[in-house]
Design a protein around this motif. Structure first.
Motif, PDB file in Angstrom:
ATOM      1  N   LEU A  27      24.447 -19.250 -51.891  1.00 46.44           N
ATOM      2  CA  LEU A  27      24.234 -20.632 -52.317  1.00 46.44           C
ATOM      3  C   LEU A  27      23.289 -21.346 -51.362  1.00 46.44           C
ATOM      4  O   LEU A  27      22.457 -22.146 -51.782  1.00 46.44           O
ATOM      5  N   VAL A  28      23.422 -21.065 -50.089  1.00 42.16           N
ATOM      6  CA  VAL A  28      22.523 -21.678 -49.108  1.00 42.16           C
ATOM      7  C   VAL A  28      21.234 -20.875 -49.000  1.00 42.16           C
ATOM      8  O   VAL A  28      20.142 -21.431 -48.889  1.00 42.16           O
ATOM      9  N   ALA A  29      21.384 -19.544 -49.059  1.00 39.84           N
ATOM     10  CA  ALA A  29      20.230 -18.683 -48.793  1.00 39.84           C
ATOM     11  C   ALA A  29      19.155 -18.811 -49.869  1.00 39.84           C
ATOM     12  O   ALA A  29      17.959 -18.813 -49.549  1.00 39.84           O
ATOM     13  N   LEU A  30      19.547 -18.939 -51.127  1.00 37.54           N
ATOM     14  CA  LEU A  30      18.546 -18.952 -52.203  1.00 37.54           C
ATOM     15  C   LEU A  30      17.607 -20.154 -52.098  1.00 37.54           C
ATOM     16  O   LEU A  30      16.382 -19.969 -52.036  1.00 37.54           O
ATOM     17  N   PRO A  31      18.129 -21.374 -52.063  1.00 43.98           N
ATOM     18  CA  PRO A  31      17.177 -22.495 -51.916  1.00 43.98           C
ATOM     19  C   PRO A  31      16.448 -22.493 -50.575  1.00 43.98           C
ATOM     20  O   PRO A  31      15.303 -22.934 -50.495  1.00 43.98           O
ATOM     21  N   MET A  32      17.100 -21.948 -49.542  1.00 44.10           N
ATOM     22  CA  MET A  32      16.421 -21.861 -48.241  1.00 44.10           C
ATOM     23  C   MET A  32      15.223 -20.920 -48.351  1.00 44.10           C
ATOM     24  O   MET A  32      14.145 -21.193 -47.805  1.00 44.10           O
ATOM     25  N   LEU A  33      15.433 -19.817 -49.062  1.00 48.12           N
ATOM     26  CA  LEU A  33      14.330 -18.878 -49.294  1.00 48.12           C
ATOM     27  C   LEU A  33      13.197 -19.587 -50.027  1.00 48.12           C
ATOM     28  O   LEU A  33      12.019 -19.433 -49.687  1.00 48.12           O
ATOM     29  N   GLY A  34      13.582 -20.369 -51.024  1.00 50.15           N
ATOM     30  CA  GLY A  34      12.566 -21.107 -51.775  1.00 50.15           C
ATOM     31  C   GLY A  34      11.748 -21.995 -50.855  1.00 50.15           C
ATOM     32  O   GLY A  34      10.512 -21.985 -50.893  1.00 50.15           O
ATOM     33  N   ALA A  35      12.440 -22.747 -50.009  1.00 52.08           N
ATOM     34  CA  ALA A  35      11.737 -23.652 -49.094  1.00 52.08           C
ATOM     35  C   ALA A  35      10.836 -22.868 -48.158  1.00 52.08           C
ATOM     36  O   ALA A  35       9.678 -23.234 -47.931  1.00 52.08           O
ATOM     37  N   ALA A  36      11.363 -21.757 -47.625  1.00 57.24           N
ATOM     38  CA  ALA A  36      10.588 -20.975 -46.661  1.00 57.24           C
ATOM     39  C   ALA A  36       9.335 -20.395 -47.311  1.00 57.24           C
ATOM     40  O   ALA A  36       8.246 -20.447 -46.743  1.00 57.24           O
ATOM     41  N   VAL A  37       9.493 -19.841 -48.495  1.00 57.96           N
ATOM     42  CA  VAL A  37       8.342 -19.224 -49.171  1.00 57.96           C
ATOM     43  C   VAL A  37       7.259 -20.269 -49.427  1.00 57.96           C
ATOM     44  O   VAL A  37       6.077 -20.040 -49.178  1.00 57.96           O
ATOM     45  N   LEU A  38       7.681 -21.432 -49.876  1.00 58.74           N
ATOM     46  CA  LEU A  38       6.689 -22.461 -50.215  1.00 58.74           C
ATOM     47  C   LEU A  38       6.008 -23.037 -48.976  1.00 58.74           C
ATOM     48  O   LEU A  38       4.816 -23.337 -48.997  1.00 58.74           O
ATOM     49  N   LEU A  39       6.781 -23.183 -47.900  1.00 55.22           N
ATOM     50  CA  LEU A  39       6.197 -23.796 -46.710  1.00 55.22           C
ATOM     51  C   LEU A  39       5.315 -22.809 -45.953  1.00 55.22           C
ATOM     52  O   LEU A  39       4.237 -23.155 -45.471  1.00 55.22           O
ATOM     53  N   LEU A  40       5.795 -21.556 -45.836  1.00 52.60           N
ATOM     54  CA  LEU A  40       5.025 -20.566 -45.083  1.00 52.60           C
ATOM     55  C   LEU A  40       3.913 -19.974 -45.931  1.00 52.60           C
ATOM     56  O   LEU A  40       2.885 -19.557 -45.420  1.00 52.60           O
ATOM     57  N   GLY A  41       4.143 -19.930 -47.234  1.00 51.72           N
ATOM     58  CA  GLY A  41       3.153 -19.328 -48.126  1.00 51.72           C
ATOM     59  C   GLY A  41       1.888 -20.159 -48.248  1.00 51.72           C
ATOM     60  O   GLY A  41       0.836 -19.654 -48.607  1.00 51.72           O
ATOM     61  N   GLY A  42       2.001 -21.444 -47.976  1.00 53.07           N
ATOM     62  CA  GLY A  42       0.820 -22.300 -48.006  1.00 53.07           C
ATOM     63  C   GLY A  42       0.198 -22.399 -49.391  1.00 53.07           C
ATOM     64  O   GLY A  42       0.874 -22.235 -50.417  1.00 53.07           O
ATOM     65  N   ARG A  43      -1.091 -22.642 -49.382  1.00 50.87           N
ATOM     66  CA  ARG A  43      -1.810 -22.909 -50.627  1.00 50.87           C
ATOM     67  C   ARG A  43      -1.683 -21.780 -51.654  1.00 50.87           C
ATOM     68  O   ARG A  43      -1.827 -22.000 -52.848  1.00 50.87           O
ATOM     69  N   ALA A  44      -1.421 -20.567 -51.130  1.00 49.90           N
ATOM     70  CA  ALA A  44      -1.328 -19.423 -52.050  1.00 49.90           C
ATOM     71  C   ALA A  44      -0.218 -19.615 -53.069  1.00 49.90           C
ATOM     72  O   ALA A  44      -0.260 -19.049 -54.161  1.00 49.90           O
TER      73      ALA A  44
END
Lengths: 645, 508
Positions: A27-44
């Motif tokens: 429950l915590v990990a899934l949205p955290m993953l979402g945030a991490a991917v979007l923030l670290l993934g950048g413009r891509a």
């Protein structure tokens, strides 16, 4: 078997999580993953990021729903489950593990947060469609969902604290999302700093717990609190927890940040500053029921804070012309109701959470409605420039209307089932208390009816007062569908969950049971009085804001109106008492540090330097070589040592 | 490998590297930084290898120990060894050195001799940093303690900003004053100690009965030097000048590592060698620590120079560290030692990211920025993360240590802990006001395009941010190293943790 299980639940013990519940960390990990991917993934990730974040939020909802279903399938005494994750802070005598407590209360929050949160993700796909920083927005939303779920699932006060400030961070980032506007950046800072004042209380509460009980886990503190801890200790913990709750839930005297927080994009106001985060204070008080149970004085303070805030918010709500600020004042007032109920102990705590749940639906729905109105009105927020929108935006009008009926407490809409119960509970007790708190809650309901009707009529009815450049139109489907879903909840959720007392029974293992207690006025009398006041409020609002024309320019207004417009001078007080003296202190210290503290040493140095200034000037060129010789010397010594040994 | 002189080798590699870099012939000086980076990375690898030999549960105080006679006539030995605290400090220094070298890549654009000397000095400094934490002989410690000043003096005085001479001399004067006072204490300690050819060994000087007055005087002598180094209010004034005039990489090593020698020294020498005097001095030290916390924070709020602001936040953070040390609880001390580690990374991130912004704007003045989130969104993001670490956001490493300090202090000194907790509100103010002034607001009009964070800069920042997150959610490996050392120190002081006050609540 059954009796054994009930006994265990009464002790507050949770069994180890099995099956799907053992995956609650997702429950915590899934949205955290979402945030991490979007923030670290950048413009891509610009293209698919928002959709990915929305999917992560829905995925968390699915996991939460499955956990809930498996919980419903278990015996009431065996529903609470604990999940040990890892050893987090093993330091000295302080030893805290990261773990989750999955019980009826936390699952209720999980469902509210993920369901309303996911709907608002969908809504934002439409609302934020043209924003260049859309990806960052969705990353922050995911971050918020993860932090909020950590807050409600934590099994210790320390881990709760992580979620607690995590949601504060998300709130800060989202209030300041458009921080190219300096006022919005200030609003974000204000929210975080005022919350930190509350967090001071939460920190101290945890310190007292550890010093007194040697543990900070819910289970450990509960055991200690029920095992004969002194009332003084429990009162101190309770008051400090309340301070934390006041910060997060914008309760008096830490309420000043919420109105300014409306600087954030409207979906944020709906999710964070109405439906979920701001109610975390209520969660904290209800979760800590075992502490407040042993500290009647702290409980009384909770009730008083709730009562003051519910009137405060209601009064402010009557004077605001900014649709979002009026809704924010209403949120503050409604959380005041919840806080009051939470302070009443077992007779009110379940209704506090119940109202929190229904409020989560109808207030989120109304905020999304306000966003839809703004979307159609070139982002205007001044209700004096609205009017007559019912024709132009039918879906928004109807969904908002259902939310309006719900918050008014008109039967059979949701608010009736939760808010009226709080008013009834406020009338329970002995001596002066039920009369003071009951009447406050009752009068609050009347004022609520007035200001919410004012808001509704000024926006959707009466004459059109639009500026020439607007062409109101209904919002796209991505926005209206979430509004419709929430409207259904506003209409029916209260009724459905009240049948047979379903919801209060569900929460009973946590909020505690209580005997049959009667209000000082009989229940039908309270209900009828409430309805009379509500109808009076609607009628007054109808006369002034529907039948009569509303001036486009803000009239000067009475003294009371002007005070309410200025939030009853809360900012002036904070500025005069804290900010300005603080500024002067800081300036004085900076001056003193340069002249005084440092000057003292400077003088000393000058004294030494003065006598040898000529010498020093002579040797200035050699200072380096001197030091270099020292360096070389050290090297040689170390080197020689190495060779010798 | 048990007899391998790990610590000596780790100390020597950068020294040899420094010599090699300094001796580079004129034609290949542009390779200086590459060699320096390589040497520091090799040193780090050796450090990790040494850490793997370390046993958390060992009964002896010092591991990886080496001991040789050095000046037997004066009782001086070359003796090195580490407990958990020293090892963690050394590892921190070994991580920060390559990060700083990489961050300093373009610090000396003119190249040539000046550039190679710059990197040679950094490597020499690394040797002394290892030595000062590893020394288990009081005199050897003192030698490293003073020797550290030399490369720092040059790094500030020759490579710093416009007022570098003033800042460097001020730094040197303060440090020398502290060091001289300590030297008196060091010599007195030998006089009162058992003497002999190894009379300066820490192990020989632990558990002595020195007599009340001499012990207190020696405590004061040591504490004064460490308080200057840490730095604590009111002897902090050299730090803002040194930090703002030094190159950012130097400032990181200065504030992040060298200042820790102050708090490290308090634990290793003040507490272990002078336990009675430490308890005697506690009230005064606690007051100074709490003043440092609030004073540093308020001063940080009032700064307009970015680097000075960061320096003042460190004054506040060192207040927390000292508070936890003198609370005399295992929780507080574990928190302080963990704080010493976390603060190193946290301050490094603030200084280095701040410097990346300063390099682009050409000014250290905070009012010269504004709206930079729209100019360099990537840098703004990492700057915010660094700031959040500075304000001890839960979930990041500094929160764990700061909270441990507070909760450990509260066990014994409730009032001090509650007042210190007010520091968390001030921390939110100094970080968020700084962020607001620099990053928010309308996009500024700039001459020419400004580049967002480069690959090299990302590599500089990445290990620091990784450390925040990993140590925030899983500080156990570090705490497992620190806990035994902390317990041992408190045994020397002769105190045990207070038991929970609510009698029946504590049983598990």
């Amino acid at each position: 078997m059954t009796s054994l299980a009930t006994l265990a639940a009464a002790d507050g013990a949770a069994t180890a999580a099995t099956g799907i519940t053992a995956y609650a960390w997702l429950l915590v990990a899934l949205p955290m993953l979402g945030a991490a991917v979007l923030l670290l993934g950048g413009r891509a990730t610009d293209k698919w990021g928002p959709l990915f974040a929305t999917a992560m939020s829905w995925a968390a909802f699915v996991v939460g729903a499955i956990i809930w279903i498996s919980m419903v399938g278990r015996d009431p005494g065996a529903r609470a489950a604990s999940l040990h994750l890892f050893s987090w802070v093993p330091a000295g005598s302080f030893n805290v593990d990261a773990g989750m407590l999955v019980d009826q209360l936390s699952v209720t929050f999980v469902l509210l947060v993920t369901f309303v949160g996911s709907l608002i993700h969908v809504y934002s796909l439409g609302y934020m469609e043209h924003d260049p920083d859309k990806r960052r927005f969705f990353a922050y939303l995911n971050l918020f969902v993860a932090a909020m779920l950590l807050l409600v699932l934590a099994d210790s006060y320390l881990l709760l604290y992580v979620g607690w400030e995590g949601v504060g961070l998300a709130s800060y980032l989202l209030i300041g999302f458009w921080n190219h506007n300096p006022a919005y950046a200030t609003a974000a800072n204000k929210a975080f700093v005022v919350n930190r004042v509350g967090d001071f209380g939460l920190s101290v509460a945890i310190m007292i717990m550890f010093a007194a009980f040697g543990t900070v886990s819910f289970a450990g503190v509960q055991q200690a609190a029920q095992g004969g801890a002194g009332e003084g200790v429990l009162t101190a913990i309770g008051l400090m927890l309340l301070l934390g709750a006041c910060g997060k839930s914008a309760q008096f005297p830490l309420q000043s940040w919420l109105g300014d927080a409306m600087a954030g994009p409207t979906p944020v106001s709906a999710l964070i500053h109405a439906a979920t985060m701001v109610t975390a204070g209520v969660y904290l008080v209800v979760r800590s029921g075992f502490i407040f149970h042993g500290a009647p004085n702290a409980q009384l303070v909770v009730v008083i804070v709730g009562a003051i805030t519910l009137l405060f918010g209601a009064v402010v709500g009557c004077a605001k012309d900014d649709i979002k600020k009026a809704l924010a004042a209403s949120t503050m007032s409604q959380i005041g109701y919840m806080m009051l109920a939470a302070g009443l102990g077992p007779v009110g705590a379940a209704f506090a959470i119940f109202h929190l749940l229904t409020h989560g639906f109808f207030k989120a729905g109304m905020f999304l409605g306000a966003g839809s109105v703004m979307h159609g009105m070139n982002d205007q927020v001044d209700m004096r420039r609205f009017g007559g929108l019912s024709g132009a935006m039918k879906i928004t009008w109807v969904t908002f209307g259902l939310g309006w009926l719900a918050i008014l407490g008109v039967p059979p809409f949701s608010g009736f089932w939760s808010k009226d119960k709080i008013i009834e509970a406020a009338f329970i007790g002995e001596g002066w208390r039920p009369w003071v708190f009951g009447l406050t809650a009752l009068i609050g309901a009347g004022i609520t009816a007035f200001y919410m009707s004012r808001l509704f009529f000024m926006t959707f009815h009466g004459k059109k007062r639009w500026t020439d450049d607007v062409h109101p139109h209904e919002s796209p489907r991505t926005m209206t569908v979430p509004m419709m879903v929430l409207a259904v909840g506003s209409a029916l959720l209260g009724l459905v969950l009240s049948i047979g007392g379903t919801f209060t029974h569900w929460l009973e293992p946590i909020t505690g049971s209580h005997g049959e207690e009667h209000p000082v006025l009989s229940v039908p009398v309270i209900t009828i009085l409430t309805l009379v006041l509500v109808i009076g409020g609607i009628a007054l609002a109808w006369m002034r804001y529907w039948r009569d024309s509303v001036p486009v320019a803000q009239p000067t207004g009475s003294l009371a109106t002007r005070a309410a417009r200025r939030d009853l001078y809360q900012d002036d007080v904070n500025e005069g008492v804290f900010m300005r003296p603080g500024l002067h202190l800081t300036r004085a210290l900076v001056f003193a540090d340069n002249r005084g503290v440092d000057g003292g040493f400077g003088g000393l140095a000058a004294l030494v330097g003065g006598t040898s200034s000529r010498l020093r000037r002579l040797q200035n060129g050699f200072a380096r070589s001197y030091a270099l010789t020292m360096l070389a010397g050290v090297v040689v010594i170390l080197g020689a040592l190495w060779v010798i040994q | 490998m048990t007899n391998f002189p790990w610590l000596t080798v780790i100390g020597l590699i950068p020294l040899i590297g420094a010599a090699v870099v300094a001796a580079l012939p004129a034609g290949v000086t542009d390779r200086a930084k590459h060699i320096a980076l390589g040497v520091s990375v090799v040193t780090l690898v050796m450090g990790i290898a040494a850490a793997l030999q370390f046993e958390n549960k060992s009964g002896t105080q010092f591991q990886l120990a080496e001991q040789h006679e050095w000046i037997p006539q004066f009782g001086v030995s070359y003796a090195v060894g580490v407990d958990g605290i020293a090892l963690v400090m050394i590892l921190m220094a070994l991580v920060l050195t390559p990060v700083c070298i990489l961050a300093a890549w373009r610090d000396v654009p003119e190249g040539g001799k000046r550039e190679k000397n710059y990197f040679a000095l950094m490597l020499a400094l690394e040797t002394f940093m290892v030595g000062v934490f590893a020394a288990t002989d009081v005199f050897l410690f003192y030698v490293f303690f003073e020797a550290m000043l030399i490369p720092v003096y040059f790094l500030i005085g020759s490579y710093g900003g416009p007022r570098r001479q003033y800042a460097a001399v001020k730094f040197l004067l303060f440090s020398l004053a502290g060091g001289l006072v300590m030297l008196v204490g060091v010599l007195a300690l030998y006089h009162y100690g058992p003497g002999g050819s190894d009379g300066f060994l820490v192990s020989k000087l632990t558990g002595l009965h020195l007599g009340t007055t001499p012990e207190r005087l020696m405590f004061v002598a040591f504490f004064f030097a460490f308080a200057v180094k840490a730095p604590m209010w009111p002897v902090h004034t050299w730090l803002p000048d040194a930090s703002t005039e030094a190159r950012p990489a130097t400032a990181v090593l200065l504030v992040g590592v060298l200042d820790k020698v102050g708090t490290f020294g308090m634990i290793r020498f003040c507490l272990q060698l002078f336990p009675e005097a430490s308890r005697w001095a506690t009230p005064v030290v606690l007051v100074l620590a709490v003043i440092s916390i609030l004073y540093g924070a308020l001063l940080a709020i009032g700064q307009t120079d970015l680097m000075r602001l960061i320096a003042y936040t460190s004054v506040s953070h060192f207040g927390f560290i000292v508070l936890g040390i003198f609370a005399f609880t295992t929780t507080g001390a574990a928190g302080s030692t963990l704080y010493m580690l976390n603060h190193g990374f946290s301050t490094a991130a603030l200084f280095l990211v701040g410097a990346m912004l300063v390099a682009r704007r050409g000014s250290k003045r905070i009012p010269d920025f504004g709206g930079w989130q729209r100019v360099t969104p990537g840098l703004a993001g990492v700057f915010l993360v660094a700031g959040l670490s500075g304000l001890a956001l839960p979930g990041l490493s500094s929160f764990v240590s700061e909270f441990l300090v507070l909760v450990g202090t509260f066990q014994r000194y409730k009032f001090a802990a509650v007042v210190a907790t007010a520091g968390i509100v001030l921390a939110a103010l100094y970080i968020l006001l700084m962020y607001k002034r620099m990053m928010t607001g309308p996009k500024p009009e700039l001459e020419g395009p400004v580049r967002d964070i480069s690959l090299r800069e990302k590599i500089v920042v990445a290990p620091l941010i990784a450390a925040f997150v990993v140590l925030g959610f899983y500080p156990k490996p570090a705490l497992d190293m620190l806990n035994p050392a902390v317990s041992k120190t408190l045994q020397y002081v002769g105190v045990s943790d207070p038991t929970p006050t609510s009698a029946d609540g504590s049983t598990k």
